[in-house]
Design an enzyme around this catalytic site. Structure first.
Site, PDB file in Angstrom:
ATOM      1  N   GLY A 174       2.028  48.362 -12.874  1.00  0.00           N
ATOM      2  CA  GLY A 174       2.246  46.908 -13.033  1.00  0.00           C
ATOM      3  C   GLY A 174       3.627  46.518 -12.545  1.00  0.00           C
ATOM      4  N   ARG A 232      -2.469  50.539  -7.752  1.00  0.00           N
ATOM      5  CA  ARG A 232      -2.884  51.721  -8.502  1.00  0.00           C
ATOM      6  C   ARG A 232      -3.774  52.532  -7.562  1.00  0.00           C
ATOM      7  NH1 ARG A 232      -2.843  47.637 -12.910  1.00  0.00           N
ATOM      8  NH2 ARG A 232      -1.082  48.218 -14.203  1.00  0.00           N
ATOM      9  N   ASP A 235       4.961  55.307 -17.147  1.00  0.00           N
ATOM     10  CA  ASP A 235       4.622  56.711 -17.420  1.00  0.00           C
ATOM     11  C   ASP A 235       3.608  57.295 -16.430  1.00  0.00           C
ATOM     12  OD1 ASP A 235       6.319  57.223 -19.493  1.00  0.00           O
ATOM     13  OD2 ASP A 235       4.879  56.722 -21.061  1.00  0.00           O
ATOM     14  N   THR A 257       8.762  48.500 -16.384  1.00  0.00           N
ATOM     15  CA  THR A 257       7.554  47.962 -17.006  1.00  0.00           C
ATOM     16  C   THR A 257       7.937  46.921 -18.045  1.00  0.00           C
ATOM     17  OG1 THR A 257       5.721  48.414 -18.527  1.00  0.00           O
ATOM     18  CG2 THR A 257       7.474  50.028 -18.529  1.00  0.00           C
ATOM     19  N   ASP A 317       6.434  46.445 -20.625  1.00  0.00           N
ATOM     20  CA  ASP A 317       5.935  46.894 -21.936  1.00  0.00           C
ATOM     21  C   ASP A 317       6.981  47.585 -22.815  1.00  0.00           C
ATOM     22  OD1 ASP A 317       3.433  45.913 -21.381  1.00  0.00           O
ATOM     23  OD2 ASP A 317       2.589  47.831 -20.749  1.00  0.00           O
ATOM     24  N   ASP A 322       7.594  50.580 -23.112  1.00  0.00           N
ATOM     25  CA  ASP A 322       6.937  51.693 -23.811  1.00  0.00           C
ATOM     26  C   ASP A 322       7.208  53.052 -23.175  1.00  0.00           C
ATOM     27  OD1 ASP A 322       5.511  51.168 -21.516  1.00  0.00           O
ATOM     28  OD2 ASP A 322       3.547  51.468 -22.426  1.00  0.00           O
ATOM     29  N   ARG A 339      -1.381  46.170 -23.603  1.00  0.00           N
ATOM     30  CA  ARG A 339      -2.679  46.736 -23.966  1.00  0.00           C
ATOM     31  C   ARG A 339      -2.491  47.827 -25.010  1.00  0.00           C
ATOM     32  NH1 ARG A 339      -5.229  47.934 -18.636  1.00  0.00           N
ATOM     33  NH2 ARG A 339      -5.100  45.696 -18.355  1.00  0.00           N
TER      34      ARG A 339
END
Ligand code: ADP
Ligand code: F6P
Length: 324
Positions: A15, A76, A107, A129, A131, A133, A175
């Site tokens: 992303g 992707r 990741d 990212t 996120d 995360d 997500r």
């Protein structure tokens, strides 16, 4: 000291995130400053396999620091997940003289970078990212812009929610990660936050909370719902039927991934990109760079991927305590 390698490549993968351009720019210019050549690989690993590769110079990244998205595009690639795909990726690098590669992504992209490193391409991952995360780093490029974008949007929904004395469910991205939702929960003063990590979705508890806070005089009820929980529209219908409080759902979606990066994303993007180049110049490989405890750090890719990062329980509790 002369760099250990002559030519490096750079790609963005997974992303996109605001600040990726700042990181690309830093990679290009830091490498050129150290006497290296730089090749841009378009569309992530997919473009690597398709040999979508072009030389980049200092001017190629002019006027990009303030731009959202990624000038190298992203994609992707299922082909790159296969051993055959990874071998071909390494061959393409060799064919184009790319001895070192900077992979800006999350990741999944780092897992791919690790595979290329094992095949002899010196590879460094840079965390990009929205996120937040990635366990080995306290910061990921794009989070600050995305969380501010979401916060401003939720403020606007809150205005109209208060005017109409409604309940508003606002779905933010994530997500598998609830950082955006939790940070917005605190920043926007949300009454409830639904987080994928906690799997604590309890609709009856939400309904009870709405009824209780109405009794205490609250004019709106903001529920920040992470994408990983989802189903905001049907949730709104059920909540309205159970509480009698008019309820609307707003899904913020991909607008959270765009826009001009904040100062923080530009600075961290620049620093992490430059740091990745320093590692390549020293002959290092199979590393992920990051920011921890006030400094720039790097870890072995496998170690970085094995690290775990959970949401702060304390932040979750504080958010709850402040929403009364
Ligand atoms: P992110 O980097 O944001 O986590 P993805 O998980 O979609 O995003 O990964 C981006 C790309 O990295 C994938 O499309 C794939 O090509 C590659 N990738 C992901 N996981 C692996 C893996 N285990 N081995 C090799 N390549 C991978
Ligand atoms: O990883 C970034 C992210 O925006 C997540 O928050 C979200 O779940 C996912 O990407 C959406 O991916 P796509 O762009 O494929 O819709």
């Amino acid at each position: 000291m002369a760099p250990k390698i002559k030519t490096i490549g750079v790609l963005t993968s997974g992303g996109d995130a605001p600040g990726m351009n700042a990181a690309i720019r830093a990679v290009v210019r830091a490498a050129i400053s150290q006497g290296m050549n730089v090749k841009g690989i378009y569309q992530g690993y997919k473009g690597l396999l398709n040999e979508e590769i072009a030389d980049l110079n200092a001017r190629s990244v002019s006027d990009t620091i303030s731009r959202g998205g990624t000038i190298l595009y992203t994609a992707r690639s299922s082909e790159f997940r296969t051993e055959e795909g990874q071998k071909r990726g390494a061959e393409v690098c060799r064919k184009h003289g790319i001895e070192g590669l900077v992979v800006i992504g999350g990741d999944g992209s780092f897992a791919g970078a690790g595979k290329l490193a094992a095949l002899g391409i010196n590879t460094i991952g840079v965390p990009g990212t929205i996120d937040l995360d990635i366990a080995c780093t306290e910061y990921t490029i794009g989070f600050d812009t995305a969380v501010n974008t979401a916060m401003e949007a939720i403020d606007k929904v809150r205005d109209t929610s208060t005017s109409h004395e409604r309940c508003s469910i606002i779905e933010v991205m994530g997500r598998r990660a609830g950082y955006l939702a939790l940070w917005c929960g605190i920043a926007n003063g949300a009454e409830d936050v639904l987080l994928p990590e906690l799997y604590d979705y309890d609709e009856q508890a939400l309904i009870n909370n709405i009824i209780e806070l109405r009794k205490r005089g609250k004019k709106h009820h903001i529920i920040v719902n992470a994408e990983g929980i989802g189903h905001s529209a049907s949730m709104a219908r059920r909540i309205e039927a159970a509480t009698g409080v008019e309820t609307r759902a707003t899904i913020l979606g991909h607008m959270q991934r765009g826009g001009s990066p904040t100062c923080r994303d530009r600075v961290y993007g620049s620093m992490l990109g430059a740091y990745a180049v320093d590692l390549l110049a020293e002959g290092k490989t199979n590393r992920v760079v990051g920011y921890r405890n006030g400094g720039w750090v790097d870890f072995d890719i496998s170690e970085a991927l094995d690290m775990q990062k959970g949401l702060s329980d304390y932040m979750v509790r504080v958010n709850k305590a402040l929403s009364i």
